[in-house]
Scaffold this motif. Structure first.
Motif, PDB file in Angstrom:
ATOM      1  N   LEU A 118      -0.786 -12.088   7.714  1.00  0.00           N
ATOM      2  CA  LEU A 118       0.242 -11.053   7.629  1.00  0.00           C
ATOM      3  C   LEU A 118       1.606 -11.666   7.318  1.00  0.00           C
ATOM      4  CD1 LEU A 118      -0.933  -8.924  10.679  1.00  0.00           C
ATOM      5  CD2 LEU A 118      -0.930  -8.151   8.298  1.00  0.00           C
ATOM      6  N   ASN A 119       1.981 -12.702   8.061  1.00  0.00           N
ATOM      7  CA  ASN A 119       3.296 -13.312   7.857  1.00  0.00           C
ATOM      8  C   ASN A 119       3.414 -13.938   6.470  1.00  0.00           C
ATOM      9  OD1 ASN A 119       4.081 -12.571  10.434  1.00  0.00           O
ATOM     10  ND2 ASN A 119       3.628 -14.567  11.342  1.00  0.00           N
ATOM     11  N   ARG A 120       2.366 -14.594   6.024  1.00  0.00           N
ATOM     12  CA  ARG A 120       2.431 -15.259   4.717  1.00  0.00           C
ATOM     13  C   ARG A 120       2.398 -14.260   3.569  1.00  0.00           C
ATOM     14  NH1 ARG A 120      -1.115 -20.485   6.811  1.00  0.00           N
ATOM     15  NH2 ARG A 120       0.729 -21.580   7.621  1.00  0.00           N
ATOM     16  N   THR A 121       1.744 -13.150   3.773  1.00  0.00           N
ATOM     17  CA  THR A 121       1.824 -12.091   2.771  1.00  0.00           C
ATOM     18  C   THR A 121       3.245 -11.556   2.678  1.00  0.00           C
ATOM     19  OG1 THR A 121      -0.484 -11.464   3.148  1.00  0.00           O
ATOM     20  CG2 THR A 121       0.932  -9.830   2.094  1.00  0.00           C
ATOM     21  N   ALA A 122       3.901 -11.415   3.824  1.00  0.00           N
ATOM     22  CA  ALA A 122       5.295 -10.959   3.827  1.00  0.00           C
ATOM     23  C   ALA A 122       6.200 -11.935   3.097  1.00  0.00           C
ATOM     24  CB  ALA A 122       5.776 -10.774   5.266  1.00  0.00           C
ATOM     25  N   GLY A 394      11.633 -10.760  13.288  1.00  0.00           N
ATOM     26  CA  GLY A 394      11.741  -9.526  12.538  1.00  0.00           C
ATOM     27  C   GLY A 394      11.599  -9.597  11.036  1.00  0.00           C
ATOM     28  N   ALA A 395      12.002 -10.678  10.373  1.00  0.00           N
ATOM     29  CA  ALA A 395      12.051 -10.677   8.912  1.00  0.00           C
ATOM     30  C   ALA A 395      10.660 -10.544   8.302  1.00  0.00           C
ATOM     31  CB  ALA A 395      12.743 -11.927   8.403  1.00  0.00           C
ATOM     32  N   ALA A 396       9.756 -11.422   8.688  1.00  0.00           N
ATOM     33  CA  ALA A 396       8.394 -11.343   8.150  1.00  0.00           C
ATOM     34  C   ALA A 396       7.650 -10.135   8.709  1.00  0.00           C
ATOM     35  CB  ALA A 396       7.627 -12.628   8.450  1.00  0.00           C
ATOM     36  N   TRP A 397       7.751  -9.937  10.015  1.00  0.00           N
ATOM     37  CA  TRP A 397       7.015  -8.847  10.635  1.00  0.00           C
ATOM     38  C   TRP A 397       7.516  -7.488  10.138  1.00  0.00           C
ATOM     39  CZ3 TRP A 397       2.540  -8.345  12.821  1.00  0.00           C
ATOM     40  CH2 TRP A 397       2.219  -7.127  13.435  1.00  0.00           C
ATOM     41  N   GLY A 398       8.825  -7.317  10.050  1.00  0.00           N
ATOM     42  CA  GLY A 398       9.351  -6.062   9.542  1.00  0.00           C
ATOM     43  C   GLY A 398       8.875  -5.779   8.136  1.00  0.00           C
ATOM     44  N   THR A 399       8.863  -6.795   7.305  1.00  0.00           N
ATOM     45  CA  THR A 399       8.447  -6.620   5.910  1.00  0.00           C
ATOM     46  C   THR A 399       6.989  -6.212   5.803  1.00  0.00           C
ATOM     47  OG1 THR A 399      10.109  -8.198   5.127  1.00  0.00           O
ATOM     48  CG2 THR A 399       8.213  -7.793   3.686  1.00  0.00           C
ATOM     49  N   ILE A 400       6.110  -6.914   6.494  1.00  0.00           N
ATOM     50  CA  ILE A 400       4.687  -6.597   6.337  1.00  0.00           C
ATOM     51  C   ILE A 400       4.325  -5.325   7.093  1.00  0.00           C
ATOM     52  CG2 ILE A 400       3.851  -8.013   8.277  1.00  0.00           C
ATOM     53  CD1 ILE A 400       2.171  -7.465   4.818  1.00  0.00           C
ATOM     54  N   SER A 401       4.922  -5.104   8.251  1.00  0.00           N
ATOM     55  CA  SER A 401       4.576  -3.891   9.003  1.00  0.00           C
ATOM     56  C   SER A 401       5.091  -2.653   8.294  1.00  0.00           C
ATOM     57  CB  SER A 401       5.112  -3.963  10.432  1.00  0.00           C
ATOM     58  OG  SER A 401       6.527  -3.957  10.466  1.00  0.00           O
ATOM     59  N   GLY A 402       6.274  -2.727   7.678  1.00  0.00           N
ATOM     60  CA  GLY A 402       6.769  -1.595   6.908  1.00  0.00           C
ATOM     61  C   GLY A 402       5.893  -1.298   5.708  1.00  0.00           C
ATOM     62  N   THR A 403       5.485  -2.340   5.017  1.00  0.00           N
ATOM     63  CA  THR A 403       4.599  -2.180   3.857  1.00  0.00           C
ATOM     64  C   THR A 403       3.297  -1.505   4.253  1.00  0.00           C
ATOM     65  OG1 THR A 403       5.537  -4.137   2.788  1.00  0.00           O
ATOM     66  CG2 THR A 403       3.355  -3.427   2.060  1.00  0.00           C
ATOM     67  N   LEU A 404       2.668  -2.012   5.317  1.00  0.00           N
ATOM     68  CA  LEU A 404       1.377  -1.483   5.733  1.00  0.00           C
ATOM     69  C   LEU A 404       1.500  -0.117   6.397  1.00  0.00           C
ATOM     70  CD1 LEU A 404      -0.222  -4.805   7.002  1.00  0.00           C
ATOM     71  CD2 LEU A 404      -0.696  -3.595   4.859  1.00  0.00           C
ATOM     72  N   LEU A 416      -5.652  -6.262   5.052  1.00  0.00           N
ATOM     73  CA  LEU A 416      -4.409  -6.510   5.784  1.00  0.00           C
ATOM     74  C   LEU A 416      -4.121  -5.387   6.769  1.00  0.00           C
ATOM     75  CD1 LEU A 416      -2.143  -7.927   2.947  1.00  0.00           C
ATOM     76  CD2 LEU A 416      -2.959  -9.174   4.953  1.00  0.00           C
ATOM     77  N   LEU A 417      -4.446  -4.168   6.394  1.00  0.00           N
ATOM     78  CA  LEU A 417      -4.274  -3.053   7.326  1.00  0.00           C
ATOM     79  C   LEU A 417      -5.214  -3.236   8.518  1.00  0.00           C
ATOM     80  CD1 LEU A 417      -2.586  -0.482   7.654  1.00  0.00           C
ATOM     81  CD2 LEU A 417      -4.395   0.769   6.504  1.00  0.00           C
ATOM     82  N   ASP A 418      -6.410  -3.716   8.259  1.00  0.00           N
ATOM     83  CA  ASP A 418      -7.328  -4.038   9.363  1.00  0.00           C
ATOM     84  C   ASP A 418      -6.721  -5.122  10.257  1.00  0.00           C
ATOM     85  OD1 ASP A 418      -9.155  -2.239   8.316  1.00  0.00           O
ATOM     86  OD2 ASP A 418     -10.300  -3.790   7.254  1.00  0.00           O
ATOM     87  N   ASP A 419      -6.095  -6.113   9.630  1.00  0.00           N
ATOM     88  CA  ASP A 419      -5.476  -7.200  10.392  1.00  0.00           C
ATOM     89  C   ASP A 419      -4.392  -6.678  11.323  1.00  0.00           C
ATOM     90  OD1 ASP A 419      -7.040  -9.205   9.293  1.00  0.00           O
ATOM     91  OD2 ASP A 419      -5.560  -9.768   7.765  1.00  0.00           O
TER      92      ASP A 419
END
Length: 455
Positions: A118-122, A394-404, A416-419
């Motif tokens: 998740l973080n690396r995708t962000a 927040g930077a990585a987590w916010g980015t990927i969680s907002g996307t998903l 990734l949504l499963d993750d």
């Protein structure tokens, strides 16, 4: 995750019941940018397919992803402040790939691998946007140092190395003159370097992301939403001081402020951490500084000091935590001055040869933590989705969680949504006041005392 919500409580929120963002006006990252153009505010009546509240990392990512899924939909992105004035523009500028310290101790290896994905995708997502839109934000694949000063910090660092070895992630111990040549100080006994972290200027990055949104995303700033209610047709009505939005679906990228809308009220803890930075080092000061430029160090002991050298040659000191139940209104100028003085001591202890370099800005930023260090991601009720509680990353987590979150809202499926469903859950309930505030303040004071050698 879906949370059943008490709608009557939700519908009765009014402006005078809400604690709106109230950040200080002394954030160095924001002050270093050119003044923004005029803000478009919420005014009059609007009808939209989606309303996204909060234009930080999560809200920006959610709005962008919604636009990609539905390019003909009308998407309104609403923020109570100007973009980058809030928490996303106030962090220390690390985009970290590794799981949080507490998550690293999870006994399930797959849990940690999911977080890494998740973080690396962000990070990949942010890097692609920075390059595509030529966002000038000091983006740098600099890696990260985790540093220790005394015995307590060294013990934490040794534990971190064991966790990294078990995870199978690359790292490199750095100490002595090699470490001093990087940091420009011999204050630290030892550090562990990990290569996956990126550094950036957070306010510049957030503003650049907002300035490159798709055409069907409309940004409304300085427009606090003070009431949300059902419209009777399966959608929602959002009220502001001078306007109203009717939206089919609502996404909340509001972090700690999610509780102001009646959600997760007794499950999120508002904590503020503080930073100060120097004026850019001039030519003479740069010669006196014996280290390199463009690096970041986080403390092995989580209550210690974060240290950064920016690309424009400013040194940042970040430490000190406060429980802030009313956010910025919980902190006065006297508190900020005392914190600034403590930052000054930490700076001079590390760089006595630069004691003439002044601080130009001291600022705080609010983020949400939970007692069980669990992030919330999911559906709050029919048509309302939220990512809340980043637990300080927040930077990585916010980015990927907002996307998903956008994927979830439109019914898209992905591994990734499963993750993210697998690694999130329900933040635990907090004890009632005054026991909560007393307990949090006591815990913060104890951590500061225990970690005093690392400050």
């Amino acid at each position: 995750m879906q949370l059943q919500h008490n709608s009557s409580e939700f519908l009765n929120n009014k402006m005078n019941d809400m604690n709106l963002p109230h950040d200080d006006k002394t954030c160095g990252w924001y002050a270093a940018l050119p003044p923004p153009g005029p803000a478009r505010r919420l005014s009059g009546r609007h009808v939209a397919d989606y309303a996204v509240i909060g234009a930080g990392f999560a809200g920006l990512a959610a709005a962008r992803r919604l636009a990609a899924h539905e390019p003909h939909a009308r998407i309104l992105l609403v923020d109570a402040q100007r973009v980058a004035e809030g928490a996303s523009g106030r962090n220390s500028g690390f985009v970290i790939d590794l799981p949080h310290k507490f998550a690293l101790e999870n006994p399930d290896p797959e849990f940690k691998q999911r977080l890494l994905r998740l973080n690396r995708t962000a990070i990949d997502q942010l890097q692609s946007l920075v390059r595509k839109h030529d966002i000038a934000c000091q983006w740098s694949h600099a890696g990260k140092y985790q540093g220790a000063v005394g015995e307590r910090g060294l013990a934490y660092l040794a534990h971190f190395e064991k966790l990294m070895s078990a995870l199978g992630e690359p790292y490199r111990p750095v100490e002595g003159t090699e470490l001093a040549r990087v940091l420009g100080t011999s204050h630290y006994s030892r550090a562990v370097y990990t290569p996956g972290c990126y550094l950036m200027q957070p306010a510049a990055l957030v503003r650049g992301l907002a300035g490159s949104l798709p055409d069907n995303v409309e940004l409304l700033e300085n427009s606090p939403v003070t009431r949300v209610e059902r419209d009777g047709n399966g959608g929602y009505v959002l009220d502001g001081a001078d306007g109203q939005i009717h939206a089919r679906r609502l996404l909340l990228g509001t972090s700690i402020f999610t509780r102001e809308f009646g959600y997760l009220e007794n499950r999120l803890l508002p904590v503020m951490t503080f930073a100060s930075w120097t004026a850019p080092l001039n030519e003479d000061q740069s010669k006196r500084f014996s280290g390199t430029f463009d690096w970041g160090l986080t403390p092995a002991d989580h209550a210690g000091t974060t240290l950064r050298m920016t690309q424009d040659r400013r040194i940042i000191i970040r430490n000190t935590y406060r429980h802030v139940p009313k956010y910025g209104r919980s902190v006065d100028d006297g508190t900020r001055e005392r914190i600034r003085a403590e930052h000054r001591k930490a700076f001079v202890a590390r760089y006595p040869e630069l004691a003439d370099v002044p601080f130009t800005h001291t600022w705080g930023g609010v983020y949400a933590i939970s007692r069980n260090f669990t992030n919330f991601f999911g559906q709050l009720e029919d048509g309302v989705f939220a990512s809340a509680c980043d637990n300080g990353v927040g930077a990585a987590w916010g980015t990927i969680s907002g996307t998903l979150l956008a994927d979830y809202a439109v019914g898209a499926q992905s591994s990734l949504l499963d993750d993210i469903h697998a690694v999130t859950g329900m933040p635990s309930l907090n004890p009632p006041e005054p026991f909560l505030g007393l307990g949090v303040r006591t815990r913060i004071r104890l951590a500061a005392w225990q970690s005093r050698a690392e400050l």
